[in-house]
Design an enzyme around this catalytic site. Structure first.
Site, PDB file in Angstrom:
ATOM      1  N   HIS A 123       0.857  -1.177   0.000  1.00 34.60           N
ATOM      2  CA  HIS A 123       0.000   0.000   0.000  1.00 34.60           C
ATOM      3  C   HIS A 123       0.901   1.238   0.000  1.00 34.60           C
ATOM      4  O   HIS A 123       2.024   1.209   0.480  1.00 34.60           O
ATOM      5  CB  HIS A 123      -0.867  -0.038   1.266  1.00 34.60           C
ATOM      6  CG  HIS A 123      -1.942   0.982   1.352  1.00 34.60           C
ATOM      7  ND1 HIS A 123      -1.691   2.296   1.694  1.00 34.60           N
ATOM      8  CD2 HIS A 123      -3.289   0.895   1.188  1.00 34.60           C
ATOM      9  CE1 HIS A 123      -2.828   2.963   1.722  1.00 34.60           C
ATOM     10  NE2 HIS A 123      -3.820   2.145   1.423  1.00 34.60           N
ATOM     11  N   ASP A 199       3.086  -4.055   8.221  1.00 34.27           N
ATOM     12  CA  ASP A 199       1.812  -3.371   8.057  1.00 34.27           C
ATOM     13  C   ASP A 199       0.731  -4.442   8.181  1.00 34.27           C
ATOM     14  O   ASP A 199       0.498  -5.232   7.262  1.00 34.27           O
ATOM     15  CB  ASP A 199       1.753  -2.689   6.691  1.00 34.27           C
ATOM     16  CG  ASP A 199       0.406  -2.018   6.422  1.00 34.27           C
ATOM     17  OD1 ASP A 199      -0.491  -2.108   7.280  1.00 34.27           O
ATOM     18  OD2 ASP A 199       0.259  -1.430   5.334  1.00 34.27           O
ATOM     19  N   GLN A 202      -4.468  -5.278   7.069  1.00 27.75           N
ATOM     20  CA  GLN A 202      -5.377  -6.271   6.503  1.00 27.75           C
ATOM     21  C   GLN A 202      -5.235  -7.630   7.189  1.00 27.75           C
ATOM     22  O   GLN A 202      -5.868  -8.602   6.770  1.00 27.75           O
ATOM     23  CB  GLN A 202      -5.107  -6.426   4.999  1.00 27.75           C
ATOM     24  CG  GLN A 202      -5.321  -5.169   4.185  1.00 27.75           C
ATOM     25  CD  GLN A 202      -6.779  -4.759   4.081  1.00 27.75           C
ATOM     26  OE1 GLN A 202      -7.685  -5.564   4.289  1.00 27.75           O
ATOM     27  NE2 GLN A 202      -7.023  -3.493   3.759  1.00 27.75           N
ATOM     28  N   LYS A 225     -10.830  -0.756  10.229  1.00 28.94           N
ATOM     29  CA  LYS A 225     -10.987  -1.975   9.436  1.00 28.94           C
ATOM     30  C   LYS A 225     -11.336  -3.186  10.305  1.00 28.94           C
ATOM     31  O   LYS A 225     -11.581  -4.268   9.777  1.00 28.94           O
ATOM     32  CB  LYS A 225      -9.718  -2.257   8.634  1.00 28.94           C
ATOM     33  CG  LYS A 225      -9.350  -1.181   7.615  1.00 28.94           C
ATOM     34  CD  LYS A 225      -8.103  -1.568   6.845  1.00 28.94           C
ATOM     35  CE  LYS A 225      -7.554  -0.396   6.050  1.00 28.94           C
ATOM     36  NZ  LYS A 225      -8.435   0.039   4.963  1.00 28.94           N
ATOM     37  N   CYS A 367      -4.726   2.414  -3.709  1.00 22.64           N
ATOM     38  CA  CYS A 367      -3.506   2.950  -3.082  1.00 22.64           C
ATOM     39  C   CYS A 367      -2.330   1.998  -3.268  1.00 22.64           C
ATOM     40  O   CYS A 367      -1.535   1.788  -2.343  1.00 22.64           O
ATOM     41  CB  CYS A 367      -3.736   3.237  -1.600  1.00 22.64           C
ATOM     42  SG  CYS A 367      -4.925   4.552  -1.300  1.00 22.64           S
TER      43      CYS A 367
END
Length: 410
Positions: A123, A199, A202, A225, A367
């Site tokens: 991302h 990261d 997700q 999220k 993104c």
């Protein structure tokens, strides 16, 4: 015990909405998830009963507000297996958390020619902060490529990590849905003398997350999220690293003392939380953690994997070669993100047709423009599932997708 999406949907007030006089089918949770009643109620309760600034007042209301904030920190720490609450820093989102590392650890430890390694599936939030250091400090940015199946190509990993100071990788791709081998990558980074940043934006909403098992040094994720509110994110870091690096922002709350000659910082985590923190949002995130914990993250993963398998089978079964679904073919190797191209129809047109049927999907580059160039496309349509989705949502997507033919396929 298997999740029951019908029961779960009853917890989400927004699920009762209709779109274009159709029942809403929400398939954009990779962008943001919906919020269950316990989260909404926790935020409302904070403003109705506790609203006060934190860490500053000795009166009962301020003490209770401070306790609510720190209890939320404790919940997050337990949810991700942190060894100390102090390792959990509240930010406004995962992007800010990654920038915090780049601007503190990065400025303290990276100089001209120092390599940082990222991947082609990142991302922008895990690309641009390091590109800014390329401009500011002259660091070298190296890229791990992907193969034709959407996995990282680790053939030359040792060479890419040679001399590197940091490896920064998404645990799960927000486009390809690929679940990356985080522990393997972290071990390789450490063997090469590099640190590891993950990261997990997700990952944390969809799979059990244990910072110890990941063996990373920093982990970033966002609240919105994972059934939490917007405006709240988390940076987890090893305590010794957080204590060693300089503060990110200066001002109130992050100081121990200020004189005309200078200042000294508060202890971690408050050292990195300048100004009034997102108190209500943190309380909401704590409630979201409670909600997901009650569902059980292993059960969340099983449900999403089963529904992903159904979606892959149903979409390919109906449309065959007319639909390209990017990423790994095995449901066990991916999350619930389905980025696809349908015939020659532009993804934005696909999204518009689906919207007419009440189906919410995302269209665009998500993104991840460098990844789009690798895939050879400008954009994709993206459907993403979560705990409140079931097979009927996939069926609605599959049926509505064919409507694009009447408008755009000649």
């Amino acid at each position: 015990m298997a999740l029951n999406p019908a029961d779960i949907r009853a917890d989400f007030p927004i699920m009762h909405r209709r779109m274009h006089d159709q029942p809403m089918v929400y398939l954009d949770s990779a962008a943001t998830s919906h919020k269950p009643k316990p989260v909404i109620e926790a935020i409302t309760d904070y403003y109705e009963r506790l609203n006060s600034n934190v860490h500053r007042g000795s009166y009962q209301l301020a003490v209770e507000a401070t306790e609510a904030l720190e209890q939320a920190r404790k919940k997050v720490a337990q949810f991700i297996g942190a060894s100390s609450d102090a390792e959990v820093i509240f930010t406004k989102n995962a992007t800010e958390a990654i920038n915090l590392v780049a601007r503190t650890w990065g400025y303290a430890n990276l100089g001209h020619g120092d390599p940082v390694v990222i991947t082609e599936l990142e991302h922008h939030a895990n690309i641009v902060p390091w590109q800014m250091l390329v401009e500011d400090r002259g660091i070298e940015l190296r890229w791990i490529p992907i193969d034709c199946h959407g996995h990282l190509d680790l053939t030359n990993l040792d060479r890419l990590l040679d001399g590197a100071k940091l490896l920064s990788v998404a645990a799960v791709s927000n486009v390809l849905s690929t679940i990356n081998p985080v522990r393997q990558l972290a071990d390789a980074a450490h063997n090469a003398g590099a640190l590891m940043l993950v990261d997990a934006s997700q990952h944390t909403p969809h799979l059990p997350t244990d910072v110890g098992e990941m063996n990373a040094d920093f982990i970033a994720f966002t609240g919105h999220k994972m059934c939490g509110p917007t405006g709240i994110g988390v940076l987890w870091g090893r305590l010794d690293l957080l204590e060693a690096i300089p503060p990110f922002l200066g001002g109130g709350e992050m100081i121990l003392n200020v004189t005309k000659e200078g200042f000294s910082t508060a202890e971690v985590p408050w050292k990195f939380e300048a100004g009034t923190p997102p108190i209500a949002e943190a309380v909401g995130l704590g409630a979201a953690v409670d909600y997901l914990s009650a569902l059980g993250m292993p059960q969340v993963r099983v449900h999403e994997m089963s529904l992903t398998e159904y979606a892959l089978r149903t979409l390919k079964g109906r449309y065959g070669d007319s639909i390209t679904i990017h990423g790994p073919s095995e449901p066990a190797e991916r999350s619930g993100v389905l980025s696809f191209e349908y015939k020659s129809v532009h993804p934005h047109d696909v999204a518009q047709i689906l919207d007419r049927a009440g189906i919410c999907v995302r269209a665009g580059h998500h993104c991840a423009k460098p990844l789009m160039r690798v895939l050879g496309c400008a954009a994709t349509s993206r459907a993403s599932i979560y705990v409140y989705n079931d097979e009927s949502d996939v069926d609605a997507l599959t049926d509505a997708l064919g409507e694009a033919d009447a408008f755009f396929v000649k």
